[in-house]
Design a protein around this motif. Structure first.
Motif, PDB file in Angstrom:
ATOM      1  N   UNK A 128       0.834  -1.204   0.000  1.00  0.00           N
ATOM      2  CA  UNK A 128       0.000   0.000   0.000  1.00  0.00           C
ATOM      3  C   UNK A 128       0.871   1.258   0.000  1.00  0.00           C
ATOM      4  N   UNK A 129       0.378   2.304  -0.610  1.00  0.00           N
ATOM      5  CA  UNK A 129       1.019   3.615  -0.482  1.00  0.00           C
ATOM      6  C   UNK A 129       0.630   4.173   0.883  1.00  0.00           C
ATOM      7  N   UNK A 130       1.603   4.692   1.617  1.00  0.00           N
ATOM      8  CA  UNK A 130       1.344   5.224   2.956  1.00  0.00           C
ATOM      9  C   UNK A 130       1.427   6.743   3.020  1.00  0.00           C
TER      10      UNK A 130
ATOM     11  N   UNK B 229      -7.010   5.454   2.126  1.00  0.00           N
ATOM     12  CA  UNK B 229      -7.098   5.473   3.587  1.00  0.00           C
ATOM     13  C   UNK B 229      -7.890   4.301   4.160  1.00  0.00           C
ATOM     14  N   UNK B 230      -8.871   3.819   3.434  1.00  0.00           N
ATOM     15  CA  UNK B 230      -9.670   2.699   3.944  1.00  0.00           C
ATOM     16  C   UNK B 230      -8.851   1.414   3.988  1.00  0.00           C
ATOM     17  N   UNK B 231      -8.043   1.180   2.956  1.00  0.00           N
ATOM     18  CA  UNK B 231      -7.180  -0.009   2.940  1.00  0.00           C
ATOM     19  C   UNK B 231      -6.109   0.080   4.015  1.00  0.00           C
ATOM     20  N   UNK B 232      -5.547   1.260   4.198  1.00  0.00           N
ATOM     21  CA  UNK B 232      -4.536   1.445   5.243  1.00  0.00           C
ATOM     22  C   UNK B 232      -5.161   1.205   6.612  1.00  0.00           C
TER      23      UNK B 232
END
Length: 77
Positions: free
Chosen positions: A32-34, A43-46
């Protein structure tokens, strides 16, 4: 107990030490990109990854362990 997640590429543990003491750290490398400024940041995946990592620590009895997320993407803006 291994931490398995579809967006995790590696998991390792470290120990951080300061004059105030020490604490365990789980280092989670993710695809994921942070960087919140990156166009592919989700933001939901993070948040789902964070919740999964916290649940893993609780289930394994490591509630005091800190979590560090590291993106496998280099050159993030």
């Amino acid at each position: 107990m291994p931490f398995l997640h579809p967006r995790v590429t590696a998991v390792s543990y470290s120990l951080e030490i300061s004059t105030a003491g020490s604490h365990d750290v789980i280092i989670i490398e993710t695809s994921l990109h942070l960087n919140r400024k990156h166009p592919a940041y989700d933001p939901h995946s993070v948040n789902r990854l964070i919740l999964a990592a916290q649940a893993h620590l609780t289930a394994s009895g490591n509630e005091g362990t800190h979590i560090r997320l590291i993106s496998t993407h280099s050159g993030e803006i």
